[in-house]
Design a protein around this motif. Structure first.
Motif, PDB file in Angstrom:
ATOM      1  N   UNK A   5     -41.984  -7.086  30.972  1.00  0.00           N
ATOM      2  CA  UNK A   5     -41.304  -5.747  31.032  1.00  0.00           C
ATOM      3  C   UNK A   5     -40.632  -5.631  29.719  1.00  0.00           C
ATOM      4  N   UNK A   6     -39.634  -6.330  29.204  1.00  0.00           N
ATOM      5  CA  UNK A   6     -39.043  -6.157  27.721  1.00  0.00           C
ATOM      6  C   UNK A   6     -40.080  -6.492  26.797  1.00  0.00           C
ATOM      7  N   UNK A   7     -40.966  -7.298  27.118  1.00  0.00           N
ATOM      8  CA  UNK A   7     -42.360  -7.775  25.847  1.00  0.00           C
ATOM      9  C   UNK A   7     -43.162  -6.376  25.870  1.00  0.00           C
ATOM     10  N   UNK A  51     -46.673  -2.917  31.865  1.00  0.00           N
ATOM     11  CA  UNK A  51     -46.760  -1.553  31.853  1.00  0.00           C
ATOM     12  C   UNK A  51     -45.483  -0.745  32.278  1.00  0.00           C
ATOM     13  N   UNK A  52     -44.838  -1.185  33.022  1.00  0.00           N
ATOM     14  CA  UNK A  52     -43.520  -0.421  33.267  1.00  0.00           C
ATOM     15  C   UNK A  52     -42.608  -0.265  31.955  1.00  0.00           C
ATOM     16  N   UNK A  53     -42.748  -1.676  31.248  1.00  0.00           N
ATOM     17  CA  UNK A  53     -41.965  -1.409  30.003  1.00  0.00           C
ATOM     18  C   UNK A  53     -42.413  -0.752  28.952  1.00  0.00           C
ATOM     19  N   UNK A  54     -43.896  -0.667  28.704  1.00  0.00           N
ATOM     20  CA  UNK A  54     -44.624   0.252  27.895  1.00  0.00           C
ATOM     21  C   UNK A  54     -44.040   1.788  28.230  1.00  0.00           C
ATOM     22  N   UNK A  55     -44.208   2.129  29.538  1.00  0.00           N
ATOM     23  CA  UNK A  55     -43.580   3.487  29.842  1.00  0.00           C
ATOM     24  C   UNK A  55     -42.510   3.807  29.698  1.00  0.00           C
ATOM     25  N   UNK A  84     -50.268 -10.389  26.613  1.00  0.00           N
ATOM     26  CA  UNK A  84     -50.305 -10.016  25.388  1.00  0.00           C
ATOM     27  C   UNK A  84     -50.614  -8.478  24.983  1.00  0.00           C
ATOM     28  N   UNK A  85     -49.800  -7.397  25.059  1.00  0.00           N
ATOM     29  CA  UNK A  85     -50.072  -6.106  25.056  1.00  0.00           C
ATOM     30  C   UNK A  85     -49.930  -5.949  23.377  1.00  0.00           C
ATOM     31  N   UNK A 142     -34.017 -15.280  26.765  1.00  0.00           N
ATOM     32  CA  UNK A 142     -34.132 -13.984  27.583  1.00  0.00           C
ATOM     33  C   UNK A 142     -34.221 -12.978  26.444  1.00  0.00           C
ATOM     34  N   UNK A 143     -35.417 -12.325  26.278  1.00  0.00           N
ATOM     35  CA  UNK A 143     -35.267 -11.265  25.227  1.00  0.00           C
ATOM     36  C   UNK A 143     -34.567  -9.885  25.866  1.00  0.00           C
ATOM     37  N   UNK A 144     -33.998  -9.035  24.826  1.00  0.00           N
ATOM     38  CA  UNK A 144     -33.219  -7.905  25.283  1.00  0.00           C
ATOM     39  C   UNK A 144     -33.539  -6.762  24.347  1.00  0.00           C
ATOM     40  N   UNK A 145     -33.587  -5.518  25.105  1.00  0.00           N
ATOM     41  CA  UNK A 145     -33.793  -4.371  24.006  1.00  0.00           C
ATOM     42  C   UNK A 145     -32.863  -3.201  24.746  1.00  0.00           C
TER      43      UNK A 145
END
Length: 249
Positions: A5-7, A51-55, A84-85, A142-145
């Motif tokens: 999701x973050x990715x 997809x949820x992250x992109x949205x 890989x998005x 754990x990446x964060x945004x």
């Protein structure tokens, strides 16, 4: 792979951030979503969460996805590829006379980091970084945004370019702050004299890939106006040094 999701969100915001650094306002996105066998539960989860992250990123930045495709069943010897998005972004430069390059332009310019109030070596910024993989052979963390901060940083940078204050702008992404500064100096054929203090781990501070950060350069005389606009937008910043000399120090 570490957090789909973050990715997914990171792919969107970096594509838009790259546009903003040129002085272009992001208008639309296209994507290509590359995954393994979706009949595997873990791959189905990756696709859904990506997809949820992109949205969420599109909603935060106000930019729609207008086209795209999906490539599935990408596997080698039964092992799926990393999720890989791939995101492409289209933007508009309202006034071509007000645009920016990533290269440092003028000797004596002040260099700022938008998006961070201090250069901090937080180990969490090493998550999924090139440094962690190349130096320690690890894909971990754990990446964060913070999407609200990302939106403010992009809006602030675009405003500063459109107002004619910035001579260069370059986002911190692959390789982190040290690589971004080196790229600005090398591309511009300029030296850089750093004058900032690092708090915490030096490797994370220099090579961590935390998002929502942009290296900018400007005339020293414009610094008060730039600081004022940053405060108005709620964007933290820190002084990194100045352009000049023949070395990167």
């Amino acid at each position: 792979y570490l957090d789909p999701a973050v990715g997914g969100a990171l792919a969107v915001v970096e594509a838009c951030r790259n546009l903003v650094c040129t002085g272009a306002r992001p208008l639309a996105l296209t994507d290509c979503l590359n995954f393994g066998d979706p009949e595997r539960p873990e791959v189905a989860y990756q696709l859904q969460q990506c997809v949820h992250g992109i949205v969420r990123a599109c909603q935060a930045l106000g930019v729609p996805v207008v086209s795209g495709n999906v490539s599935l069943y990408n596997e080698t010897r039964g092992e799926p590829v990393y999720p890989t998005p791939v995101v492409g972004a289209l933007g508009l430069v309202e006034d071509v006379g007000r645009h920016c390059r990533s290269a440092f332009q003028k000797e004596g310019d002040t260099v700022l980091l938008l998006g961070a109030s201090i250069v901090r070596g937080d180990a969490s910024s090493l998550a999924g970084s090139e440094y962690l993989e190349v130096m320690h052979d690890l894909v971990a963390g754990q990446p964060a945004l913070d999407l609200a901060l990302e939106a403010r940083v992009q809006r602030c940078c675009l405003c500063l370019i459109q107002e004619g204050f910035l001579h260069s702008a370059h986002d911190c992404s692959e390789g982190g702050l040290a690589v971004a500064l080196a790229e600005c100096a090398i591309q511009g054929g300029q030296g850089f004299q750093g004058s900032f203090t690092i708090e915490g781990r030096w490797d994370a501070a220099l090579f961590g890939e935390a998002p929502s950060r942009i290296v900018v350069s400007l005339a020293e005389s414009d610094l008060p106006q730039v600081e004022h606009l940053c405060r108005e937008e709620g964007v933290p910043y820190t002084l990194l040094g100045r352009v000049g000399g023949l070395r990167f120090v």
